[in-house]
Write a protein that holds these residues in place. Structure first.
Motif, short mmCIF file in Angstrom:
data_model
loop_
_atom_site.label_atom_id
_atom_site.label_comp_id
_atom_site.label_asym_id
_atom_site.label_seq_id
_atom_site.Cartn_x
_atom_site.Cartn_y
_atom_site.Cartn_z
N CYS A 226 0.82 -1.22 0.00
CA CYS A 226 0.00 0.00 0.00
C CYS A 226 0.85 1.26 0.00
O CYS A 226 0.45 2.27 -0.57
N ASN B 40 -5.64 -4.35 -13.19
CA ASN B 40 -6.26 -3.36 -12.31
C ASN B 40 -5.43 -2.09 -12.12
O ASN B 40 -5.57 -1.39 -11.14
N GLY B 41 -4.55 -1.79 -13.07
CA GLY B 41 -3.76 -0.57 -12.93
C GLY B 41 -2.56 -0.54 -13.84
O GLY B 41 -2.53 -1.18 -14.89
N SER C 147 0.02 8.07 -1.11
CA SER C 147 -0.01 6.61 -1.13
C SER C 147 -1.24 6.10 -0.39
O SER C 147 -1.88 6.84 0.37
N MET C 148 -1.55 4.84 -0.61
CA MET C 148 -2.69 4.23 0.06
C MET C 148 -2.33 3.77 1.47
O MET C 148 -3.17 3.22 2.17
N ASN D 22 -1.82 7.69 4.00
CA ASN D 22 -1.73 8.94 3.23
C ASN D 22 -0.31 9.51 3.19
O ASN D 22 -0.12 10.72 3.23
N VAL E 25 -1.02 4.10 -5.32
CA VAL E 25 -1.92 5.24 -5.27
C VAL E 25 -3.27 4.78 -5.80
O VAL E 25 -3.37 3.72 -6.42
N ASP E 26 -4.29 5.57 -5.56
CA ASP E 26 -5.64 5.12 -5.88
C ASP E 26 -6.10 5.48 -7.29
O ASP E 26 -7.28 5.58 -7.57
N ARG E 27 -5.16 5.68 -8.20
CA ARG E 27 -5.49 5.95 -9.60
C ARG E 27 -4.34 5.52 -10.50
O ARG E 27 -3.23 5.31 -10.04
#
Length: 98
Positions: free
Chosen positions: A18, A90-91, A39-40, A43, A22-24
């Motif tokens: 994590c 997924n990314g 970062s996930m 934060n 990152v969430d994108r």
């Protein structure tokens, strides 16, 4: 996805993953010098920097020459970006040297 990871691996590995996520989707052309991504993991900041790559001065002409095709090196929290923009289900994945 994260729930299944927690049940299958230890929490330290999950945190390490994590920290580097990152969430994108972020491709290299979006990685600008001095930018920070969140970062996930708690934060935390992920710092992006660019540095000249192979700039040297020619002794005969006193002009700067590039010794490689890439004009700069991209770093992510001081780790050099080695291979970038690997699209996965997924990314996108970027390989760093640490």
């Amino acid at each position: 996805m994260l729930d299944s990871l927690v049940s299958n691996i230890n929490i330290e590995l999950l945190n390490a993953l994590c920290y580097h996520m990152v969430d994108r989707w972020v491709l290299t052309d979006e990685l600008k010098h001095g930018m920070a991504l969140t970062s996930m993991y708690q934060n935390s900041n992920i710092q992006i920097h660019h540095y000249p790559n192979g700039l040297r001065e020619s002794p005969a002409t006193q002009h700067c020459l590039l010794s490689t095709a890439d004009p700069y090196i991209v770093t992510v929290n001081c780790a050099r970006l080695l291979k970038a923009n690997h699209h996965v289900t997924n990314g996108v994945v970027h390989l760093i040297d640490k």
